[in-house]
Design a protein around this motif. Sequence first.
Motif, PDB file in Angstrom:
ATOM      1  N   THR A  71       1.295  12.230   4.568  1.00 33.14           N
ATOM      2  CA  THR A  71       0.774  10.989   5.143  1.00 33.14           C
ATOM      3  C   THR A  71       0.866   9.831   4.145  1.00 33.14           C
ATOM      4  O   THR A  71       0.287   8.775   4.367  1.00 33.14           O
ATOM      5  CB  THR A  71      -0.698  11.157   5.592  1.00 33.14           C
ATOM      6  N   GLY A  72       1.615  10.028   3.066  1.00 25.00           N
ATOM      7  CA  GLY A  72       1.754   9.004   2.033  1.00 25.00           C
ATOM      8  C   GLY A  72       2.804   7.962   2.381  1.00 25.00           C
ATOM      9  O   GLY A  72       2.960   7.591   3.545  1.00 25.00           O
ATOM     10  N   THR A  73       3.535   7.505   1.367  1.00 21.48           N
ATOM     11  CA  THR A  73       4.547   6.468   1.550  1.00 21.48           C
ATOM     12  C   THR A  73       5.898   6.955   1.033  1.00 21.48           C
ATOM     13  O   THR A  73       5.972   7.945   0.309  1.00 21.48           O
ATOM     14  CB  THR A  73       4.161   5.189   0.792  1.00 21.48           C
ATOM     15  N   TRP A  74       6.957   6.224   1.377  1.00 19.70           N
ATOM     16  CA  TRP A  74       8.302   6.674   0.986  1.00 19.70           C
ATOM     17  C   TRP A  74       8.555   6.469  -0.500  1.00 19.70           C
ATOM     18  O   TRP A  74       9.363   7.164  -1.088  1.00 19.70           O
ATOM     19  CB  TRP A  74       9.375   6.005   1.836  1.00 19.70           C
ATOM     20  N   ILE A  75       7.871   5.516  -1.121  1.00 18.27           N
ATOM     21  CA  ILE A  75       8.041   5.318  -2.556  1.00 18.27           C
ATOM     22  C   ILE A  75       6.672   5.359  -3.226  1.00 18.27           C
ATOM     23  O   ILE A  75       5.716   4.761  -2.743  1.00 18.27           O
ATOM     24  CB  ILE A  75       8.790   4.003  -2.863  1.00 18.27           C
TER      25      ILE A  75
END
Length: 197
Positions: free
Chosen positions: A72-76
Amino acid sequence: MKIKPILLALAIVSTLFAGCGQRNNQNTAPKTGTETKTETKTENGKNEITDGTTTASIVDNEAAFEKAISKTGTWIIATLNDITTNKELSLDGEFKNGKKDKEGKDVIQRKIALYTQDENRNVTARFTLTAPKLTINSPEASIQHGTFKGDLYVSSKNFKLVDATVDGNVYFTNEEAKSTFQIDNKSKITGKQELKK
């Protein structure tokens, strides 16, 4: 004609606001921020598409880093300092970076950015992530411009080391992960590289 002075005044005010809004910070996290649609699987197994902005998780502590690398985080994930944990970590989830390829399809990418950069994208500082184990489950992932200290387990295709060091071993959990692994000439691995199913 009163229109020309009004247009000139608007142009000057716009320029002033734009100039005041810029930051002079020399060390910034890698830049990103584009509109994208994200597809996630809900609890009942159906795919759900949501609109959002692909932004970096800029982290400076263990808890924030763990959240950013989750599904559920981010791509970077961009670090602002060294991060050390005694936990085994896992980079999970499939993410789109907001760009399209030549065929117009969304580009899949995941990046652990262990560095800061200036406005010209020159690396200004490099950081070390220390953990006993880091498993790469996200496809099209990379570690860039810093050091991972520990053993790296690669389970996904097209994992890359870009100007990065692995101070430990790299284990591939399947043949596809091993055959598609990429390392540039600025990167190094201090330990062994082997297939370990």
